[in-house]
Every structure is written in C-alpha cells, then in structure tokens.
Design an enzyme around this catalytic site. Structure first.
Site: not given
Lengths: 86, 486
Positions: B150, B174, B75
């Site tokens: 997310s 997330s 990420k």
C-alpha cells in the site's frame, strides 16, 4: 452470510447498495480463509451467531451501537492479542 | 543517477550544496512527478524554510545530523501536528493531526526535511495503491502499471526521483512489494524495532514503519535514525544503532534458506531471483534447502487476522470524533451512514470479513484457528532460522501488473504470499532489486531472525552490488541541488 446482520454489527449501513454489493466477495473470501481450519485441524463453526466473540478485538463503534453483548474492554483484549501474536 | 540520502547529507554538512537548493529541487520534481503518477497527497512549501534554517545553522557552525538537508516524503498514515492526514480515505477528509509521529520527529532531529505526504491504499488495505480515495498511483517505470501497495505513493516518489528516501508502513508487505515493483530497497524492520506512535493503526499485531530507498546504505542509515525505544509506544523495543556498519561486512559463510518449491512464479522473475542467489553464493554464502509447510496457510491466516484487527481499529472512524459525518435519524444511523459513505469497497470488505471471523459463532473456526496457524508458522520459522541465517524468496511472483488488471480480491491477496509470513512472525525482512524482467524491476526478498536487520542489510548489499544500478525511469530528472552558497 446474512449481510444485513453482518453490516449492522460492523456499523455499516445494511441498506447501502455498495455494501450489499460486496456479499459475493465476502462469501468467497470467507470460503478461502476457511482453509486455516484445515491447517490447524479445528472444528466447523459452532452456530450461525454473529455476535462478537468474548475475546474479539474491541470495537468502539459496536460499543456505541450497543450490539456487542459480552464484548470485553479493548484494554484487556489488545495486549492479549499482541501476546498471542508475538 | 540522482544522489542518495548519504551523499546529500554529506554535501549539505560540508557546504558543497545548500539544503535549500536540494529541497527546492526536490519540491519541483515532486510536483512534476505527481502530475504523471499521483504519488503525493500534499506537498509542503514550508520545507524551504526548514531547509534554509538548516543552512543558517551550518553557517553558524552548528553540527548537523546524519540526514542533514535530505528531502523525505512520508506516507499519509503518519500523523503530523497540524497537517492533513487522510490515510487515503474519504472518511478522514479534513482531519488534521493533533500530534507528530515519533518517526517524523526522529527524521527531523536527524536533519531530514519532510517535503510532502504520499498517497496510499486506503488505510493500507491493498497491494497496488489503486484503492486510494485520491485516485490510483502510477508506477514511474511504466505509467500504465501499479507501483505496488500500500505504500505506492512513497515508492513512486523515490523511484521517480522526487526524494531519495521515503517512509512507508508495512502490515503484510506494503513496503516490500512497492519496493520490488519500482526497483527500490524496502525494509520492514522487526516488530517493535521502530516506534508506531503516530501511525494510524490497521492491524496492530503486524503494523510497522520502515524506509523505501534507492540503495541499501540509505536503508541502513534510515534504520539507525528511526529505531529504538519510544515511551509512547509500549510495543517498541530498545535497539543498538549499527545497521550502517553491517552493509559492507559481506556474506562469507552465510546460510541462505531456499524453499524447494516456490509455486507459480513468472519464469523471468525466477531467473532474476536465481541470479541474486548466485551472487550471494559467489560471495561465500551457502544455499540450504528449507521446507516450510506452514507457509501454505500464511495468506489465509493473514486475511483472517488482519481484517479482524482492522474491523476493531477502524471502529473509531464513526463520524463522531474524526473526519466526515453524514447525518442520520439518530446516533446509530449517523455512524452507519458516515462509515458507509466514508469507506471504500476494499475497506468495507475487510471490515465485514473481520467482523464475521471474530463473531461469537465463527471465532473458533476462523479467528482462533488463524491464531493457532500463526503460532505454528512462528514456531516453524523460528526453528528454520536455527539452521539458516536468512530465508530467500522472490518478493512477488510477477513484475508490476497493469492498472485494473487484478480486480478480483482473492487474486490481489495472493500477491502478498511471499511477504506475509515475515509479517505474521514479526521478523525483519527486506526487498532488494535483483534484475529486470522485460524492462521492469524484480525484487529479491529476505527475512531473518528477530532484530537481525544487520544480516539482511549485509546480504542485500551483496545482491545490490551484483545487480548494479537499475536504469531509472526515463522521465526521472532527479533532485540534485546546486552549489550556491546558503
């Protein structure tokens, strides 16, 4: 919500239309999260005073702008935050 | 079905495939997937050299690690020395990491090859990966739908077959929500089990790093690689490897806490959830009703505390030391102008709310009330987990929704209602696929006692076995590598 004062405290430009456009959202979110008061039986807000609380998480930007009288240093506040949380 | 990390590492170690061919295939598919989904922020062709070096080491007779040759995506909020890192935000345009996150170091030490960085909701603030400054990410199962957030880019990268595993971060759901929406396993480890050194902070009292994988065995493998004490992270804790061994141990006698009322949940999602519970019962687990009234205030509590911490953590992005700067008449004006131009609407919303709830006049009503509500929630969950071993809910009330469908912030925040309780309590939690609803994946969510990931993995493996492999997205060509000699 006094969005101009709040934006200045948050180190955002109060004249920015995009920021000003968030006023209704912020008010609705605050109304929603106010339910935590009912969950714990706490009191109503003390007064309409948007200075940072003594034990609020530290903010470097507000420090730089010198608009956070009474704010404690982050190295004191953050361990306390973790302790409360865990 | 594309091979998982466990199989790739085994084949690379044995020489059945070369690491370079696996990574080359992964990069090719990542590029193709990105065109359809916008999953990646960057792809790194240097990964080919790293893989070739692994092949040379194997040819020399060196022992390779448990993730030898496994392509991995990370990420875009995990810093890597010299690489761009934007956290999905304009304000970090041009910023490059000055050190490498511990989790990335551990992946590399285990032989994994990082092929790229994945798009995300800006600073982790979102449940759909629509707030990313580089554009929204699309769900490989249905390109008109969100992948959850997310960590939506990481989820899309794995679900779309570009990589077998990816790293995400989880502050309020997330990792787990994207896993649910894309048919993956998403593991949020206990608070402190995995180092956060090098994870850009959003809400420090709940932030954590964890894996998104195609199966439970890979999640356990990644947990063993990632977890453990890190002297760079004072919140990290020692832990004993052994998660992988827990996967097949079964659930005989396991007590599963189930809420008497789930609230509004899509009927198909509820049916998949019940099927998952039935699978656990068929394997010997026992269903136990648990009442957790403190859960009712969990979302409101989270959306006081997380913005308060975010307002403080994101204060460092001021145009002075990091990223983009917009010049103003003086220093204060430069800071305000830089932040106003650099942050997106959702980040500004949370900064404004976080500043308000931690301000002198309102901290008692909001911030301290939320801390009390959090303490109450933690006590209630701790007490419940003396009577049951895990608590089960759906991961989300619906399947992945359409891009642009949830424009109202409060509606979006409600998406997290099953995931935020474990975050607030620092407990380990997992989302595992438990079926399909109208062709879209549904996740079953479990949380357990502190540091008891082993029980989560054992239970998730039972659900996984009963559900069977979900049909991958149609355009998934997968990464397979070839058997060509290194």
């Amino acid at each position: 919500v006094d969005l101009v004062a709040l934006a200045r405290l948050a180190a955002l430009s109060p004249d920015d239309p995009a920021t000003r456009g968030l006023e209704a959202d912020v008010e609705r979110i605050l109304a929603f999260v106010a339910s935590v008061q009912a969950a714990t039986g706490s009191d109503e807000p003390e007064r309409p005073d948007v200075r940072l609380a003594e034990d609020a998480p530290a903010s470097a930007a507000t420090d730089a702008l010198a608009v956070a009288p009474g704010r404690k240093d982050g190295f004191v506040a953050l361990p306390r935050l973790f302790q409360d949380a865990t | 079905v594309t091979p998982g990390a466990t199989a790739i590492a085994r084949d690379v170690r044995s020489g059945a495939v070369s690491a370079r061919s696996v990574v080359e295939s992964s990069l090719q598919h990542a590029e193709s997937l990105h065109r359809r989904t916008n999953a990646f922020f960057t792809l790194d062709p240097r990964a080919l050299d790293v893989a070739a070096d692994l092949d040379r080491r194997r040819a020399r007779g060196d022992a390779l690690g448990p993730l030898a040759g496994v392509p991995v995506a990370v990420k875009d909020n995990l810093v890597v020395e010299g690489d761009p890192c934007t956290c999905g935000s304009r304000i970090l345009a041009g910023y490059r990491g000055t050190y490498t996150a511990t989790v990335v170091e551990r992946l590399r030490a285990a032989g994994a090859v990082v092929i790229g960085r994945t798009n995300m909701d800006e600073f982790g603030m979102g449940s759909s990966t629509e707030t990313c400054a580089h554009g929204p990410v699309r769900n490989p199962w249905d390109l008109g739908r969100v992948p959850g957030g997310s960590s939506g880019g990481s989820a899309a990268a794995v679900a779309g077959g570009a990589v077998p595993v990816a790293l995400g971060s989880d502050t309020g759901g997330s990792i787990r929500l994207p896993a649910s929406y894309t048919g993956l396993v998403g593991l949020k480890p206990s608070y402190g089990r995995v180092s956060r050194y090098g994870l850009v902070a959003y809400a420090s009292s709940t932030d954590g790093v964890g894996p998104l994988t195609r199966d439970v065995a890979d999640a356990a493998l990644l947990l063993d690689v990632l977890s453990g004490l890190d002297p760079h992270d004072p919140t990290s804790r020692p832990s004993t490897p052994g998660a992988a061994a827990a996967v097949g141990r079964g659930v005989a006698g396991l007590r599963i806490g189930v809420l008497p009322e789930l609230g509004a949940v899509d009927p198909d999602v509820r049916a998949c959830f019940e099927a998952g519970l039935s699978a656990l019962e068929a394997a010997g687990a026992v269903r136990v009703p648990v009442a957790l009234p403190a859960l009712d205030a969990a979302v409101a509590t989270y959306y006081v505390l997380a913005p308060a911490e975010a307002a403080a953590n994101l204060a460092r992005f001021d145009g002075m030391r990091y990223g983009a700067r917009v010049e103003g008449a003086d220093v204060a004006e430069t800071i305000r102008a830089s932040r106003s131009a650099g942050f997106g609407a959702e980040v500004k919303r949370r900064i404004l709310v976080g500043t308000y709830v931690s301000s002198a006049g309102y901290a008692d009503a909001y911030y301290r009330s939320a801390q009390r509500a959090r303490a109450r929630l933690i006590a209630e969950l701790k007490d419940a987990l003396t009577r049951v071993d895990v608590v089960a809910t759906p991961t989300a009330a619906t399947v992945a929704f359409r891009l642009g469908e949830r424009n109202d912030p409060l509606e979006m925040y409600a998406t997290d209602r099953f995931t935020v309780p474990a975050s607030l309590a620092g407990l380990p939690a997992i989302s595992v696929p438990c079926g399909l609803s109208r062709g879209l994946p549904v996740g079953l969510h479990l949380f357990a006692r502190d540091l008891d990931e082993a029980t989560l993995l054992a239970a998730a493996a039972v659900v996984e076995a009963a559900t069977g492999p979900l049909t991958p997205p149609p355009a998934d060509a997968g990464y397979g590598g070839s058997s060509e000699a290194p």
